[in-house]
Design a protein around this motif. Structure first.
Motif, mmCIF file in Angstrom:
data_model
loop_
_atom_site.group_PDB
_atom_site.id
_atom_site.type_symbol
_atom_site.label_atom_id
_atom_site.label_comp_id
_atom_site.label_asym_id
_atom_site.label_seq_id
_atom_site.Cartn_x
_atom_site.Cartn_y
_atom_site.Cartn_z
ATOM 1 N N LYS A 1 38.723 48.039 45.442
ATOM 2 C CA LYS A 1 39.374 48.568 44.258
ATOM 3 C C LYS A 1 38.443 48.404 43.071
ATOM 4 O O LYS A 1 37.776 47.386 42.925
ATOM 5 C CB LYS A 1 40.661 47.808 43.966
ATOM 6 N N THR A 2 38.413 49.401 42.219
ATOM 7 C CA THR A 2 37.604 49.291 41.015
ATOM 8 C C THR A 2 38.523 49.048 39.829
ATOM 9 O O THR A 2 39.632 49.549 39.773
ATOM 10 C CB THR A 2 36.797 50.580 40.775
ATOM 11 N N GLY A 3 38.064 48.250 38.909
ATOM 12 C CA GLY A 3 38.830 47.938 37.712
ATOM 13 C C GLY A 3 38.131 46.847 36.931
ATOM 14 O O GLY A 3 37.153 46.251 37.393
ATOM 15 N N LYS A 4 38.653 46.548 35.761
ATOM 16 C CA LYS A 4 37.967 45.566 34.930
ATOM 17 C C LYS A 4 38.197 44.145 35.412
ATOM 18 O O LYS A 4 37.454 43.249 35.034
ATOM 19 C CB LYS A 4 38.363 45.717 33.477
ATOM 20 N N LYS B 1 35.543 41.840 40.305
ATOM 21 C CA LYS B 1 34.142 41.496 40.077
ATOM 22 C C LYS B 1 33.269 41.707 41.320
ATOM 23 O O LYS B 1 32.074 41.520 41.265
ATOM 24 C CB LYS B 1 34.053 40.053 39.601
ATOM 25 N N ALA B 2 33.855 42.067 42.445
ATOM 26 C CA ALA B 2 33.112 42.213 43.690
ATOM 27 C C ALA B 2 32.379 43.554 43.738
ATOM 28 O O ALA B 2 32.821 44.536 43.153
ATOM 29 C CB ALA B 2 34.041 42.094 44.883
ATOM 30 N N VAL B 3 31.243 43.569 44.447
ATOM 31 C CA VAL B 3 30.478 44.797 44.658
ATOM 32 C C VAL B 3 30.129 44.914 46.143
ATOM 33 O O VAL B 3 30.035 43.912 46.842
ATOM 34 C CB VAL B 3 29.175 44.817 43.813
ATOM 35 N N LEU B 4 29.944 46.143 46.613
ATOM 36 C CA LEU B 4 29.528 46.384 47.985
ATOM 37 C C LEU B 4 28.032 46.154 48.140
ATOM 38 O O LEU B 4 27.260 46.395 47.204
ATOM 39 C CB LEU B 4 29.875 47.801 48.413
ATOM 40 N N ALA B 5 27.630 45.717 49.324
ATOM 41 C CA ALA B 5 26.225 45.418 49.577
ATOM 42 C C ALA B 5 25.354 46.677 49.547
ATOM 43 O O ALA B 5 24.221 46.642 49.094
ATOM 44 C CB ALA B 5 26.071 44.716 50.916
ATOM 45 N N ASP B 6 25.879 47.814 50.028
ATOM 46 C CA ASP B 6 25.070 49.033 50.133
ATOM 47 C C ASP B 6 25.310 49.994 48.985
ATOM 48 O O ASP B 6 24.923 51.149 49.050
ATOM 49 C CB ASP B 6 25.365 49.743 51.453
ATOM 50 N N GLY B 7 25.944 49.579 47.956
ATOM 51 C CA GLY B 7 26.131 50.558 46.881
ATOM 52 C C GLY B 7 27.185 50.140 45.982
ATOM 53 O O GLY B 7 27.614 50.275 45.016
#
Length: 169
Positions: A157-160, A163-169
């Motif tokens: 999920k994206t939002g403010k 804080k997590a990000v995917l390894a490949d993008g």
């Protein structure tokens, strides 16, 4: 005769935002409030600057409504947010003469760089699910590629607040 309390003791000590705001001019717009439980739990400054409070005047006890404010939580400014816990009886108003102390404490608080956990974009399915998939493929005579069938793509999920990000993008 001594008083005997039954049940657990309430850990809420204060009023709801709506009870506080209905006693202030313009329903407290521009004033600062904080939750007592957050001030006890965290050493970092946590408070809200009220932007708009609309108490529900038909609710019993005036403890319902909608509220928005600028959220400072644990020393990080999250910007304008809806206040979801406004009905909890855990809010206190910061007196006007102490507001500057709270703001200075927030500005002096050393901002830690926000740690963004990196999550792999593909996970392997659990062993039992892998066995079920292989059995289904053999029963229905579908060619089974074990490498491709045991991978799950991850969506974040994206939002403010994420804080997590995917390894490949």
């Amino acid at each position: 005769m001594p008083i005997h309390y039954i049940g657990r003791e309430s850990y809420f000590h204060g009023k709801s935002i709506y009870e506080i705001a209905r006693n202030l001019r313009n329903f407290g717009e521009g004033r600062y409030v904080y939750r007592v439980s957050f001030s006890k739990r965290y050493k970092e400054p946590s408070f809200y600057k009220l932007r708009r409070v609309v108490p529900d005047m038909n609710a019993k006890g005036y403890c319902r409504g909608t509220a928005t404010g600028e959220k400072i939580f644990r020393g990080v400014n999250y910007g304008l947010c809806n206040i979801d816990a406004g009905q909890k009886l855990d809010w206190r108003l910061i007196p006007k003469d102490e507001e500057q102390k709270w703001i200075d404490a927030f500005k002096e608080y050393e901002q830690k760089p926000i740690h963004k956990p990196v999550i792999p974009s593909i996970y392997k399915v659990p062993c039992l699910l892998e066995m079920v998939l292989s059995e289904e493929k053999t029963v229905y005579e579908i060619p089974f590629d074990r490498e491709e069938a045991t991978k799950l793509k991850v969506k974040i999920k994206t939002g403010k607040f994420n804080k997590a990000v995917l390894a490949d993008g």
